[in-house]
Design a protein around this motif. Structure first.
Motif, PDB file in Angstrom:
ATOM      1  N   CYS A  57       0.827  -1.212   0.000  1.00  0.00           N
ATOM      2  CA  CYS A  57       0.000   0.000   0.000  1.00  0.00           C
ATOM      3  C   CYS A  57       0.861   1.262   0.000  1.00  0.00           C
ATOM      4  O   CYS A  57       0.410   2.322  -0.416  1.00  0.00           O
ATOM      5  CB  CYS A  57      -0.976  -0.008   1.172  1.00  0.00           C
ATOM      6  SG  CYS A  57      -0.226   0.212   2.764  1.00  0.00           S
ATOM      7  N   VAL A  63      -0.945   8.747  -3.299  1.00  0.00           N
ATOM      8  CA  VAL A  63      -1.527   8.701  -1.957  1.00  0.00           C
ATOM      9  C   VAL A  63      -0.953   7.583  -1.083  1.00  0.00           C
ATOM     10  O   VAL A  63      -1.290   7.489   0.092  1.00  0.00           O
ATOM     11  CB  VAL A  63      -3.060   8.540  -2.031  1.00  0.00           C
ATOM     12  CG1 VAL A  63      -3.709   9.739  -2.648  1.00  0.00           C
ATOM     13  CG2 VAL A  63      -3.451   7.270  -2.747  1.00  0.00           C
ATOM     14  N   VAL A  67      -1.728   6.899   2.901  1.00  0.00           N
ATOM     15  CA  VAL A  67      -2.548   5.744   3.266  1.00  0.00           C
ATOM     16  C   VAL A  67      -1.778   4.850   4.238  1.00  0.00           C
ATOM     17  O   VAL A  67      -2.319   4.387   5.241  1.00  0.00           O
ATOM     18  CB  VAL A  67      -2.963   4.951   2.004  1.00  0.00           C
ATOM     19  CG1 VAL A  67      -3.609   3.628   2.358  1.00  0.00           C
ATOM     20  CG2 VAL A  67      -3.887   5.787   1.140  1.00  0.00           C
ATOM     21  N   TYR A  68      -0.502   4.621   3.940  1.00  0.00           N
ATOM     22  CA  TYR A  68       0.342   3.782   4.784  1.00  0.00           C
ATOM     23  C   TYR A  68       0.448   4.361   6.195  1.00  0.00           C
ATOM     24  O   TYR A  68       0.329   3.637   7.187  1.00  0.00           O
ATOM     25  CB  TYR A  68       1.726   3.658   4.145  1.00  0.00           C
ATOM     26  CG  TYR A  68       2.650   2.693   4.821  1.00  0.00           C
ATOM     27  CD1 TYR A  68       2.388   1.328   4.815  1.00  0.00           C
ATOM     28  CD2 TYR A  68       3.804   3.132   5.460  1.00  0.00           C
ATOM     29  CE1 TYR A  68       3.238   0.434   5.420  1.00  0.00           C
ATOM     30  CE2 TYR A  68       4.665   2.244   6.065  1.00  0.00           C
ATOM     31  CZ  TYR A  68       4.376   0.900   6.042  1.00  0.00           C
ATOM     32  OH  TYR A  68       5.225   0.021   6.649  1.00  0.00           O
ATOM     33  N   ILE A  70      -1.672   6.398   7.724  1.00  0.00           N
ATOM     34  CA  ILE A  70      -2.976   6.256   8.387  1.00  0.00           C
ATOM     35  C   ILE A  70      -3.183   4.823   8.850  1.00  0.00           C
ATOM     36  O   ILE A  70      -3.625   4.565   9.978  1.00  0.00           O
ATOM     37  CB  ILE A  70      -4.110   6.715   7.446  1.00  0.00           C
ATOM     38  CG1 ILE A  70      -4.026   8.230   7.229  1.00  0.00           C
ATOM     39  CG2 ILE A  70      -5.468   6.319   7.994  1.00  0.00           C
ATOM     40  CD1 ILE A  70      -4.894   8.746   6.113  1.00  0.00           C
ATOM     41  N   LEU A  71      -2.831   3.854   7.983  1.00  0.00           N
ATOM     42  CA  LEU A  71      -2.973   2.446   8.360  1.00  0.00           C
ATOM     43  C   LEU A  71      -2.065   2.075   9.524  1.00  0.00           C
ATOM     44  O   LEU A  71      -2.435   1.266  10.381  1.00  0.00           O
ATOM     45  CB  LEU A  71      -2.702   1.542   7.154  1.00  0.00           C
ATOM     46  CG  LEU A  71      -3.791   1.533   6.089  1.00  0.00           C
ATOM     47  CD1 LEU A  71      -3.355   0.701   4.889  1.00  0.00           C
ATOM     48  CD2 LEU A  71      -5.102   1.017   6.648  1.00  0.00           C
TER      49      LEU A  71
END
Length: 127
Positions: A57, A63, A67-68, A70-71
């Motif tokens: 990801c 993005v 995203v990484y 946030i994850l």
């Protein structure tokens, strides 16, 4: 087989009475809550596919890094995440924080040099 303290009928495979928490073989007391926690510990291993998706990801165009990040927060702070993935996420967040602080510190030390270098690059005549 019966528990010696509460007289409840026990299965032959039991080591502790599920009713009172007493050991079947010795007279030691075990808190029933602790027994439940040990039984409910379902730390699962993370599959190779899951790890590849975790790292993959990051490489989503534009993005991916956001995203990484946030994850990582979700995995690190969630109670449903497997323990190995949770520890990995927390370690990644700590390393990223240290790197960001190091970059900020480094830039603050050499800010004038960086700005003068940038200024000289823009003042060079183009041929």
């Amino acid at each position: 087989m019966r528990c010696e303290d509460c007289k409840k009928e026990l299965n032959e495979n039991y080591n502790f009475c599920p009713n009172c928490g007493k050991s079947v073989y010795t007279r030691e007391y075990v808190d029933p809550k602790v027994v439940e926690e040990v039984v409910e510990d379902k730390s699962e291993t993370v599959s190779l596919k899951n790890w590849l998706l975790t790292f993959g990801c990051f490489f989503i165009p534009w993005v991916g890094p956001f995203v990484y990040l946030i994850l990582l927060f979700i995995w690190g702070l969630s109670k449903n995440t497997p323990k190995s993935k949770k520890n990995f996420a927390l370690a990644q967040l700590i390393v990223m924080t240290c790197l960001i602080l190091f970059i900020i510190f480094y830039m603050s030390l050499y800010w004038n040099d960086i700005m003068s270098m940038m200024e000289s690059m823009y003042q060079m005549p183009l041929n």
